[in-house]
Design an enzyme around this catalytic site. Structure first.
Site, mmCIF file in Angstrom:
data_model
loop_
_atom_site.group_PDB
_atom_site.id
_atom_site.type_symbol
_atom_site.label_atom_id
_atom_site.label_comp_id
_atom_site.label_asym_id
_atom_site.label_seq_id
_atom_site.Cartn_x
_atom_site.Cartn_y
_atom_site.Cartn_z
ATOM 1 N N CYS A 175 47.985 -28.304 3.336
ATOM 2 C CA CYS A 175 47.976 -27.003 4.011
ATOM 3 C C CYS A 175 46.846 -26.114 3.496
ATOM 4 C CB CYS A 175 49.330 -26.322 3.910
ATOM 5 S SG CYS A 175 49.943 -26.069 2.255
ATOM 6 N N VAL A 207 44.569 -24.009 5.944
ATOM 7 C CA VAL A 207 44.527 -22.546 5.948
ATOM 8 C C VAL A 207 43.088 -22.046 5.896
ATOM 9 C CG1 VAL A 207 45.139 -20.452 4.657
ATOM 10 C CG2 VAL A 207 46.837 -22.244 4.986
#
Lengths: 511, 493
Positions: free
Chosen positions: A153, A157
């Protein structure tokens, strides 16, 4: 002194010795500022009440004991199923340590994968250099035949662009220009591990099918999906299809990857779908998925390439296997051999022999959407009554399919479907509306302890029992394995409940 | 140095060169600094047996090499905070981190899970795309309300940040302050995003700092028994398989009062009360030295390292601890040592003949690569190599106190290096983690997980040493290792 050299006591017995029990009590009384025992009892009882259930099921933000993992786990699993393939996860390194541990704990096997080890500077400047160096190092040290890239992630991001990074890494000579580096963006904050599996599979096909012209043939591709029983199931699948004479390519065959022998050699790569097979898979007549929710995007991609597609829900039990085999005959024009019909008959025979113990038993089931569907369907065939079907990563479409399935049998009429709920919700549900048996994964052991409902481990992950994944659950023979696990639990329970000393009631020698 | 050692040391230097040859140039130069052979101790430093701090450490792992390390979140939630039993620890961010670390460190505790204790629960904000886009503070706010409602006996909450938190600009400190007032409980925001630092180690440090800032510096929270002259804290024992309990028993037997246990089987009250103790005993120096130094500076509490692995170090530690107290305690320490001597003798009589001379390679976290060495020594076993995932220079310096020159040292070892080292050295036992277990066993080499005690334990204290000896024996002397080769050999193939 509780310990001795003759009979060494480990934690299982040691801490039941009076010296330790007294010490625990003293610590609690003097130092822990613990709530008084009656209050703990009161609150404990309250957590099993309808009142608590309402609050618990009314949660809008908090997630407790979910039955799902994040996308890259599925991507690593999918990537592992190809010949000489090394999974490479772009982002923070701790994630990869977690995926490897998670898979190793379930399969009791090595689980190799690398990370691009991004840290603060990469968070600011992007992870291009990590990709360039990472691919070069992985290629030099581990001599893979392909590197399957997914993302944590962190990389998602900050918006790292895998396609561009991989192209640039190739330009810098990290890996040869023609070396296969399929990739998939696998944000952990979207979907779950089954979506990561899907995205990686699609990414792999995109890479190998790119710029190739499809020459339609007769072959069939099969996508097994994310499956803790993959070792047993993929082998069983291949065996059944071989009996039918169907020419198939398993897309991501992890059966030998997570089942290597102990003979003195560590095989970092073993088995897997060959890269030629993946290329050839473009020409297949059809791509069939064993698990719809692990392959929605991949099947769409196959359709775009002119292939027929079909998907199943983890074919388990009589009719699910019937349907799967018949669909294969429809696709290929072959027939189902008598040997499989014989196996079917044996499964039905087993069900008939045991039906009096199965009929009317009530169940709660949790796991991935396709598994829960399959399990519910099989239980309905046994005369069992699924009462609670829960998939933390199940959505509206799954819920609808479940309702249709349950409506198809009188044994399904009292069942509730819990899409998106977690295992703490299931605790309240089972505390207020109890069932005879719980089917799920090792995380269900906390429910078993709290509620006394016996747990049957049939879904990923299984950490606290060994080797179950070596046996199939798919097909007629797989269903017999499942049946035996359920029956053993029922019989063990029956014996445990009737074996009180001082009487001889219900403790039957023959059942 | 005798001639055999010289040969071995030279062979090991050569092995390092061979292994490094596989790397691309740029990476080889970097990895070179992390691999070494323990050198003779300088004559002017009698405290050490060898010089091990020649390796570089606590440096970023190279991308793509298969480092075995984890992340700051693992260091904070997984190690330091996770075991505090009467608090709810939120894995703040997407679902995975909390899922993979769920119940995996075997931090035993007493208490009723889900009612007054929460260690083996996976509690997460389960971030979705909208939380990334719009920020997660509102969700955190709501999650804290829901925790307060569902777990009324929880004494506090910690917010364990996962990677996205620091990247999307959330203000978890503001949320924590506000909610702590609202629910009237301690809330600790922890900035342990996984991308911070180079390993778990920074996570330990950040977790220590958060204890300092959000627990110890809070006014007037410590309640409980009156402070006494023999009050101590056990720090850096996570009660894996019950380690801290096997340790606590010995300390209590010698007349000390363990007022706090950090952080295995810990309660918030024990942490709050810690500054009133007379002495901090630290087992895992790497993960909790920071808070000991702080307590020394701020409250004047001295701290000392101790080692409860194996009878030699247990006795030495008990005596060293007793030295900090009066004669009564010192006499008691001798009594405790004497009391357990028959057990030690019996364990050694049973197991040492079965293990004598067996060689061991270790690769663990930040403490055990040196701390367990003397437990192996006690059993007559020999350390061939050792290394740390996340040690710093001071750890390598301390390592020299325990291991002999000529030992292979590997810092932040890669999967490739460890495989080659094990393959060439072929020790009788490897002690490392779950990711290393199966590759090593496939090679026909016995293995014990030395993070989780391979689901056994405790290994601390005298009670634990018996289990340690049993486990090393059962790993090495199991008949399975003789079954690896098929009897018909290659010819029939």
């Amino acid at each position: 002194m509780p310990q001795s050299a003759e009979k060494v006591l480990d934690h299982a017995k040691l801490f039941q010795e009076p010296e330790y029990v007294e010490m625990f009590e003293r610590k609690r009384a003097e130092f822990e500022n613990a709530p008084p025992a009656p209050m703990v009892k009161e609150i404990g009882d309250w957590t099993k009440s309808w009142e608590y259930r309402e609050k618990n099921l009314g949660r809008e933000a908090l997630c407790i004991n979910p039955a799902k993992a994040c996308q890259p786990l599925g991507a690593v699993f999918a990537g592992a199923g190809y010949e000489g393939s090394l999974s490479f996860v772009h982002g923070s390194q701790g994630c990869v340590a977690y995926y490897r541990s998670h898979l190793a704990r379930h399969f009791k096997e090595p689980s190799s994968a690398v990370s691009s080890s991004m840290t603060e500077d990469a968070a600011v400047f992007g992870g291009l250099n990590n990709m360039i160096d990472g691919l070069a190092n992985a290629y030099a040290l581990y001599s893979p035949k392909m590197i399957a890239v997914s993302t944590t992630c962190m990389a998602e991001v900050i918006g790292d662009d895998l396609n561009s990074f991989i192209l640039q890494a190739k330009e810098k000579g990290s890996v040869p220009q023609d070396f296969a580096v399929p990739y998939a963006h696998t944000p952990a904050f979207v979907g779950s591990h089954i979506d990561g599996y899907d995205n990686m599979q699609k990414g792999i096909l995109e890479t190998f099918w790119k710029d190739a012209k499809r020459v339609p043939g007769e072959g069939i591709n099969i996508i097994p999906g994310f499956d803790g029983f993959a070792v047993g199931n993929i082998r069983e699948l291949k065996r059944m299809l071989a009996l039918m004479g169907v020419e198939t390519t398993i897309l991501s065959d992890v059966s030998d990857v997570y089942d290597t022998p102990s003979d003195g050699e560590f095989r970092m790569y073993a088995g897997g779908t060959s890269l030629d097979e993946v290329k050839g898979a473009l020409n297949a007549k059809a791509t069939v998925s064993m698990q719809e929710y692990c392959s929605r995007k991949t099947l769409e991609f196959c359709e775009e390439h002119g292939q027929a597609t079909a998907s199943f829900h983890y074919p388990l039990g009589v009719r699910a296997t019937d349907e799967f085999l018949m669909a294969m005959t429809d696709l290929t024009g072959t027939t189902i051999p008598d040997s499989l019909k014989l196996e079917r008959g044996r499964l039905v025979d087993a069900l008939a022999d045991s039906q009096s113990y199965l009929h009317g038993k009530t169940y709660a089931i949790f796991g991935d959407p396709d598994f829960v569907y399959a399990m519910a369907r099989f239980l309905l065939e046994t005369g069992g009554e699924p009462r609670h079907c829960l998939a933390t990563n199940g959505g509206k479409a799954w819920e609808k399919q479940m309702r249709e399935l349950l409506a198809s049998s009188p044994f399904g009429k009292d069942c509730q479907v819990w899409a998106g709920k977690d295992l703490w919700a299931l605790r309240s549900i089972m505390a207020t509306e109890p069932v005879d048996l719980l089917i799920g994964n090792s995380h269900g052991k906390y429910l078993e302890r709290d509620l006394g409902t016996p747990l049957i481990r049939l879904a990923f992950p299984i950490f606290d029992r060994h080797h179950h994944h070596r046996f199939p659950t798919w097909g007629y023979q797989g269903a017999i394995n499942v049946l035996v696990k359920i029956l053993d639990k029922i019989f063990d329970r029956l014996d445990a409940e009737s074996g009180a000393p001082g009487q001889d009631i219900s403790f039957d020698l023959t059942r | 140095m005798d001639s055999m050692n010289a040969d071995t040391a030279e062979m090991r230097e050569q092995l390092i060169e061979e292994v490094l040859a596989a790397y691309p140039d740029k990476s080889r130069k970097k990895r070179q600094k992390h691999l070494a052979v323990a050198q003779p101790a300088p004559a002017d430093d009698p405290a050490i047996a060898s010089k091990c701090d020649g390796v570089k450490s606590n440096i970023k792992s190279l991308p793509g090499v298969m480092t075995i390390r984890g992340c700051a979140y693992a260091g904070s939630k997984g190690v330091v905070w996770g075991p505090v039993k009467d608090m709810v620890h939120i894995s703040h961010g997407p679902v995975g981190c909390g899922q993979y670390s769920w119940s995996q460190r075997r931090n035993y505790y007493t208490g009723t899970t889900g009612v007054d204790s929460f260690v083996t629960m996976q509690i997460t904000t389960d971030f979705q795309e909208k939380d990334i886009v719009f920020g997660g503070d509102k969700k955190l706010d709501k999650v804290i309300d829901e925790i307060a409602e569902l777990f009324p006996l929880a004494k506090g909450i910690s917010v364990q940040s996962e990677c996205p938190i620091g990247l999307i600009g959330d203000d978890i400190e503001a949320v924590s302050r506000k909610k702590a007032k609202e629910i009237g409980k301690t809330i600790v925001p922890v900035r342990c995003e996984g991308f911070r630092g180079v390993s778990q180690s920074l996570g330990h440090h950040i977790a220590n700092d958060s204890i300092r800032d959000w627990v110890l510096e809070k006014e007037g929270t410590a309640t409980g028994p009156q402070p006494g002259p023999y009050d101590i804290n056990i720090v850096g024992d996570y009660n894996i398989g019950g380690d801290a309990w096997a340790s606590r028993r010995l300390l209590e037997e010698m007349g000390l009062r363990v007022v706090g246990n950090w952080s295995g089987d810990a309660t918030l009250a024990e942490m709050e009360r810690a500054p009133k103790a007379k002495l901090n005993l630290i087992h895992c120096y790497r993960s909790m030295n920071y808070i000991c130094r702080y307590m020394e500076e701020k409250y004047g509490i001295p701290w000392m390292e101790y080692n409860f692995f194996g009878p030699s170090q247990i006795a030495a530690s008990l005596r060293a601890v007793a030295q900090k107290f009066d004669e009564t305690i010192q006499e008691n320490a001798e009594k405790v040592i004497a009391k357990y001597q028959p057990l030690v003798d019996a364990v050694l009589a049973k197991y040492r003949p079965r293990l004598e001379g067996k060689s061991v390679m270790l690769y663990v976290g930040g403490l055990r690569p040196r701390h367990v060495v003397t437990a192996y020594d006690d059993l007559g076993m020999v350390i061939a190599g050792t290394g740390y995932e996340f040690a710093h220079a001071d750890d390598y310096k301390r390592t020299g106190e325990f291991i002999k020159e000529g030992t292979l040292i590997y810092d932040d070892v890669t999967g490739y290096e460890l495989e080659k080292f094990v393959e060439k050295i072929r020790p009788d036992l490897v002690g490392s983690g779950i990711k290393e277990k199966y590759p090593v066993q496939k090679m026909g080499i016995p293995f014990r997980q030395m993070h989780s005690w391979d689901y056994s334990g405790p290994y601390h204290g005298y009670d634990g040493f018996a289990i340690f000896a049993r486990d090393m024996d059962l790993a090495i002397n199991n008949p399975v290792w003789d079954l690896f080769s098929a009897p018909w050999g290659e010819k029939a193939a």
